[in-house]
Design an enzyme around this catalytic site. Structure first.
Site, PDB file in Angstrom:
ATOM      1  N   TYR A  75       0.870  -0.975  -0.080  1.00 24.50           N
ATOM      2  CA  TYR A  75      -0.002  -0.076  -0.001  1.00 24.50           C
ATOM      3  C   TYR A  75       0.893   1.210  -0.057  1.00 24.50           C
ATOM      4  O   TYR A  75       0.554   2.355  -0.608  1.00 24.50           O
ATOM      5  CB  TYR A  75      -1.235   0.029   1.184  1.00 24.50           C
ATOM      6  CG  TYR A  75      -2.271  -0.950   0.758  1.00 24.50           C
ATOM      7  CD1 TYR A  75      -3.126  -0.325   0.054  1.00 24.50           C
ATOM      8  CD2 TYR A  75      -2.375  -2.256   1.245  1.00 24.50           C
ATOM      9  CE1 TYR A  75      -4.432  -1.063  -0.123  1.00 24.50           C
ATOM     10  CE2 TYR A  75      -3.441  -3.001   0.998  1.00 24.50           C
ATOM     11  CZ  TYR A  75      -4.454  -2.268   0.156  1.00 24.50           C
ATOM     12  OH  TYR A  75      -5.445  -3.303  -0.246  1.00 24.50           O
ATOM     13  N   VAL A 111      -9.492   4.608  -3.776  1.00 26.78           N
ATOM     14  CA  VAL A 111      -8.760   4.977  -2.743  1.00 26.78           C
ATOM     15  C   VAL A 111      -7.897   6.165  -2.804  1.00 26.78           C
ATOM     16  O   VAL A 111      -6.970   6.539  -1.813  1.00 26.78           O
ATOM     17  CB  VAL A 111      -8.141   3.731  -2.091  1.00 26.78           C
ATOM     18  CG1 VAL A 111      -9.261   2.697  -1.540  1.00 26.78           C
ATOM     19  CG2 VAL A 111      -7.139   2.828  -2.950  1.00 26.78           C
ATOM     20  N   HIS A 127     -14.562   2.754  -0.159  1.00 25.11           N
ATOM     21  CA  HIS A 127     -13.866   1.862   0.179  1.00 25.11           C
ATOM     22  C   HIS A 127     -12.695   2.027   0.763  1.00 25.11           C
ATOM     23  O   HIS A 127     -11.588   1.825   0.730  1.00 25.11           O
ATOM     24  CB  HIS A 127     -13.503   0.763  -1.109  1.00 25.11           C
ATOM     25  CG  HIS A 127     -14.401   0.133  -1.869  1.00 25.11           C
ATOM     26  ND1 HIS A 127     -14.441  -0.448  -3.244  1.00 25.11           N
ATOM     27  CD2 HIS A 127     -15.380  -0.336  -1.074  1.00 25.11           C
ATOM     28  CE1 HIS A 127     -15.597  -1.172  -3.324  1.00 25.11           C
ATOM     29  NE2 HIS A 127     -16.181  -1.269  -2.085  1.00 25.11           N
ATOM     30  N   CYS A 135      -5.067   2.617  13.462  1.00 24.60           N
ATOM     31  CA  CYS A 135      -4.579   1.459  14.151  1.00 24.60           C
ATOM     32  C   CYS A 135      -5.472   0.329  13.870  1.00 24.60           C
ATOM     33  O   CYS A 135      -6.469   0.293  13.971  1.00 24.60           O
ATOM     34  CB  CYS A 135      -4.692   1.895  15.614  1.00 24.60           C
ATOM     35  SG  CYS A 135      -4.196   0.536  16.766  1.00 24.60           S
ATOM     36  N   CYS A 165      -1.668   2.716  21.443  1.00 23.12           N
ATOM     37  CA  CYS A 165      -1.605   1.357  21.774  1.00 23.12           C
ATOM     38  C   CYS A 165      -0.537   0.532  21.478  1.00 23.12           C
ATOM     39  O   CYS A 165      -0.651  -0.834  21.814  1.00 23.12           O
ATOM     40  CB  CYS A 165      -3.023   0.599  21.916  1.00 23.12           C
ATOM     41  SG  CYS A 165      -3.246  -0.102  20.059  1.00 23.12           S
ATOM     42  N   THR A 203     -16.288   1.426 -13.718  1.00 21.03           N
ATOM     43  CA  THR A 203     -16.242   0.281 -12.678  1.00 21.03           C
ATOM     44  C   THR A 203     -16.651  -0.722 -13.328  1.00 21.03           C
ATOM     45  O   THR A 203     -17.720  -0.563 -14.276  1.00 21.03           O
ATOM     46  CB  THR A 203     -17.020   0.744 -11.332  1.00 21.03           C
ATOM     47  OG1 THR A 203     -17.426  -0.412 -10.364  1.00 21.03           O
ATOM     48  CG2 THR A 203     -18.601   1.069 -11.702  1.00 21.03           C
ATOM     49  N   SER A 204     -16.284  -2.107 -12.703  1.00 20.33           N
ATOM     50  CA  SER A 204     -16.878  -3.417 -13.518  1.00 20.33           C
ATOM     51  C   SER A 204     -18.167  -3.788 -12.757  1.00 20.33           C
ATOM     52  O   SER A 204     -18.636  -4.796 -13.574  1.00 20.33           O
ATOM     53  CB  SER A 204     -15.591  -4.488 -13.096  1.00 20.33           C
ATOM     54  OG  SER A 204     -15.461  -4.769 -11.855  1.00 20.33           O
TER      55      SER A 204
END
Ligand code: BJW
Ligand code: ZN
Length: 264
Positions: A75, A111, A127, A135, A165, A203-204
């Site tokens: 990513y 995204v 999405h 986190c 955390c 888009t598919s």
């Protein structure tokens, strides 16, 4: 007899007329919207990400648990590509539509941030986003890395730790088997329910529940218009199918609807 080119011209004119009359417009976009910005789609034969990478090892919560560095590195590599990319004339045309139709909602499965950078103020990200890491344990938002440690394609990179955390930070995207962000999905369904025109672009239409959005608009009597070089399962609910690339068809649509040029 009407030739194919003439049919195409008439479809564009019909679509432009619907658009020019629309009071409530939804633009629903997928990976093809950003293809001409150089961002790979998922399922296009040969060039799609899923032709080169296995989604089961990269785009599921199980994959992140099994190998967080593999997933985080992938990513980071993709975010770096988006940072280098520029919005294309299709993104600019979408922003131009929003400036002309009283109520326009841009709903994207993408995204990347190319709609925002083209001037569409607040697209609904169904999405998630490459720019909203959080986190993996407590969901606290985490800073977006500056990209200095950009890994090469397929290279592992250990994710940062949560400041609250200490659990690994994860990409803020929606993986297979995960619920879509509740407020985004609600906003998308409501906009589809209320719109008079929905433009589905690049888009598919294979991934659910996102693929329901054009179907909701069609069921409610909205005019659904598709921009895609290929046939998709959404053809069936579309009043008009404009076969072509987004960066060409969308600016042509704006010109035909309002007779003015899209800023390049
Ligand atoms: C151009 C162009 C140009 C090219 N111009 N066009 C069986 C049936 C139904 C559903 C399921 C099922 N089995 C499993 C499911 C559920 C699953 C699903 O839908 N799977 C199907 C694939 C079978 N869905 C989910 O898991 C979703 N969650 C869920 O259902 O949750 C349930 C739940 C509820 C409550 C609690 C818990 C769970 C989540 C789906 C998440 C999808 N995530 C991804 C990855 C995001 C992160 C990342 O980027 O890595 O989202 S997958 C990928 O697909 C990405 C995309 O947003 C999404 C859609 O793809 P898109 O945008 O349509 O791209 P492509 O490549 O498919 O198509 C590109 C198109 O562009 C093509 O048509 C080209 O022709 C066209 N094009 N150039 C215009 N220049
Ligand atoms: Zn945490």
């Amino acid at each position: 007899m009407t030739g194919r080119r003439e049919r195409k011209r008439m479809d564009l004119a019909d679509a432009a007329e619907s658009l020019a009359q629309a009071r409530r417009l939804v633009v629903f976009t997928g990976a093809g919207m950003s293809a001409e910005s150089g961002i790979a789609t998922f399922r296009d034969a040969g060039t799609g990400l899923w032709a080169r990478f296995d989604p089961r090892t990269l785009a599921t919560p199980e994959a992140f648990r099994a190998d967080p560095a593999l997933v985080w590195g992938w990513y980071e590599w993709r975010r770096a590509a988006v940072r280098r990319a520029e919005p294309n004339p299709g993104h600019l045309a979408v922003a131009a539509m929003a400036a002309r139709v009283p109520e326009t909602v841009v709903i994207t499965q993408n995204v990347d941030d190319l709609h925002e950078r083209a001037g569409s103020a607040a697209p609904v990200h169904l999405h998630g986003s490459l720019f909203a890491p959080r986190c993996s344990a407590c969901a606290a938002p985490a800073p977006v890395p500056d990209g200095a440690a950009e890994p090469g394609e397929g290279r592992r990179l250990a994710p940062p730790r949560c400041g609250r955390c200490a659990a690994p930070v994860r990409p803020g995207v929606v993986w297979f088997g995960e619920a879509l962000p509740e407020r985004a999905l609600e906003a998308a369904v409501e906009a589809a329910y209320r719109c008079d025109v929905l433009l589905t672009v690049g888009t598919s239409g294979l991934v659910y529940p996102a693929a329901e959005i054009p179907q909701v608009a069609a069921r409610r009597g909205g005019t659904v218009i598709q921009v895609n070089p290929e046939e998709t399962p959404l053809d069936a609910v579309c009043a008009l199918n404009l076969r072509g690339p987004a960066a060409v068809v969308l600016p042509a649509l704006v010109r035909a609807a309002w007779g003015d040029a899209v800023p390049a």
